[in-house]
Scaffold this motif. Sequence first.
Motif, PDB file in Angstrom:
ATOM      1  N   LEU A   1      64.044  40.946-126.006  1.00 43.11           N
ATOM      2  CA  LEU A   1      64.700  41.379-124.775  1.00 43.11           C
ATOM      3  C   LEU A   1      65.605  40.279-124.224  1.00 43.11           C
ATOM      4  N   LYS A   2      65.181  39.037-124.378  1.00 43.93           N
ATOM      5  CA  LYS A   2      66.009  37.921-123.916  1.00 43.93           C
ATOM      6  C   LYS A   2      67.329  37.867-124.682  1.00 43.93           C
ATOM      7  N   THR A   3      67.278  38.201-125.961  1.00 46.60           N
ATOM      8  CA  THR A   3      68.509  38.224-126.753  1.00 46.60           C
ATOM      9  C   THR A   3      69.473  39.277-126.221  1.00 46.60           C
ATOM     10  N   ALA A   4      68.944  40.450-125.893  1.00 48.22           N
ATOM     11  CA  ALA A   4      69.791  41.516-125.354  1.00 48.22           C
ATOM     12  C   ALA A   4      70.406  41.106-124.019  1.00 48.22           C
ATOM     13  N   VAL A   5      69.605  40.449-123.178  1.00 49.06           N
ATOM     14  CA  VAL A   5      70.125  39.981-121.884  1.00 49.06           C
ATOM     15  C   VAL A   5      71.216  38.942-122.095  1.00 49.06           C
ATOM     16  N   PHE A   6      70.985  38.031-123.029  1.00 45.98           N
ATOM     17  CA  PHE A   6      71.983  36.999-123.310  1.00 45.98           C
ATOM     18  C   PHE A   6      73.291  37.613-123.807  1.00 45.98           C
ATOM     19  N   VAL A   7      73.202  38.578-124.707  1.00 44.85           N
ATOM     20  CA  VAL A   7      74.403  39.232-125.232  1.00 44.85           C
ATOM     21  C   VAL A   7      75.146  39.955-124.115  1.00 44.85           C
ATOM     22  N   ALA A   8      74.399  40.656-123.258  1.00 46.84           N
ATOM     23  CA  ALA A   8      75.037  41.391-122.161  1.00 46.84           C
ATOM     24  C   ALA A   8      75.739  40.441-121.196  1.00 46.84           C
ATOM     25  N   VAL A   9      75.074  39.350-120.843  1.00 46.60           N
ATOM     26  CA  VAL A   9      75.684  38.376-119.933  1.00 46.60           C
ATOM     27  C   VAL A   9      76.896  37.716-120.583  1.00 46.60           C
ATOM     28  N   GLY A  10      76.791  37.404-121.877  1.00 46.95           N
ATOM     29  CA  GLY A  10      77.916  36.792-122.576  1.00 46.95           C
ATOM     30  C   GLY A  10      79.127  37.697-122.630  1.00 46.95           C
ATOM     31  N   VAL A  11      78.914  38.967-122.945  1.00 50.13           N
ATOM     32  CA  VAL A  11      80.030  39.921-122.988  1.00 50.13           C
ATOM     33  C   VAL A  11      80.655  40.078-121.606  1.00 50.13           C
ATOM     34  N   ALA A  12      79.809  40.159-120.581  1.00 49.42           N
ATOM     35  CA  ALA A  12      80.331  40.281-119.217  1.00 49.42           C
ATOM     36  C   ALA A  12      81.150  39.058-118.826  1.00 49.42           C
ATOM     37  N   ALA A  13      80.681  37.872-119.228  1.00 50.42           N
ATOM     38  CA  ALA A  13      81.421  36.647-118.908  1.00 50.42           C
ATOM     39  C   ALA A  13      82.770  36.623-119.609  1.00 50.42           C
ATOM     40  N   PHE A  14      82.803  37.028-120.883  1.00 51.49           N
ATOM     41  CA  PHE A  14      84.063  37.053-121.621  1.00 51.49           C
ATOM     42  C   PHE A  14      85.050  38.045-121.009  1.00 51.49           C
ATOM     43  N   VAL A  15      84.544  39.110-120.425  1.00 48.81           N
ATOM     44  CA  VAL A  15      85.427  40.115-119.835  1.00 48.81           C
ATOM     45  C   VAL A  15      85.892  39.692-118.448  1.00 48.81           C
ATOM     46  N   VAL A  16      84.975  39.133-117.655  1.00 51.11           N
ATOM     47  CA  VAL A  16      85.276  38.858-116.249  1.00 51.11           C
ATOM     48  C   VAL A  16      86.031  37.543-116.065  1.00 51.11           C
TER      49      VAL A  16
END
Length: 202
Positions: A178-193
């Motif tokens: 689950l931590k991996t999924a959270v990390f991926v989601a936060v990373g994608v959001a950071a790259f977009v924002v």
Amino acid sequence: MTSVWALAALWLSLALISGLLSIWLRVSTALSEIVVGTVAQLIFGAAIGSALLGTDESWIKFLSGVGAIVLTFLAGAELDPVVFKLKWKEAVAVGLASFFFPFLGCAAGAHYVLGWEVMPSWLAGVAMSTTSVAVVYAVMLEFGFNVTDYGKTVLAACFITDLGTVLALGLIFAPFTLKTAVFVAVGVAAFVVLPWLTPRFF
């Protein structure tokens, strides 16, 4: 305290030797530092012991880590978005080629030629495919390539190569939780924002 100063003097002496060699041999200082450090490690390790260089000392690890982070940050600051938009095809092509060819070639060689197991072979491929942005930037800074479109394109390619290394390590060796999924989601959001947000502050 005396041992700390003696160790610092030893490291500074090696840096001085590498600087003089780079002048005499007309090669990059960063490359001569790597060679001198490797030779010193081999000589001192064989004759006296690797502990002489104090590579396990916390303050040396701190300084080396800070130096690598600062050089990588400076290299990232040299990236020009305008140049990258114009040369993104070249940067992506060079970055992907410099990652996949060593990665697949070394992994195949380790597995089929040396007879290694699958996972160690993948690790060998990852280890040989990565690049050092700090070293590349130091060389370019020394020769003035960092201000040219060519140099900025190569730096962008180096970041793409390192991104491939990080992704390969994560996909092959990291456990997916689950931590991996959270990390991926936060990373994608950071790259977009972040590309949209940062111009409003700088």
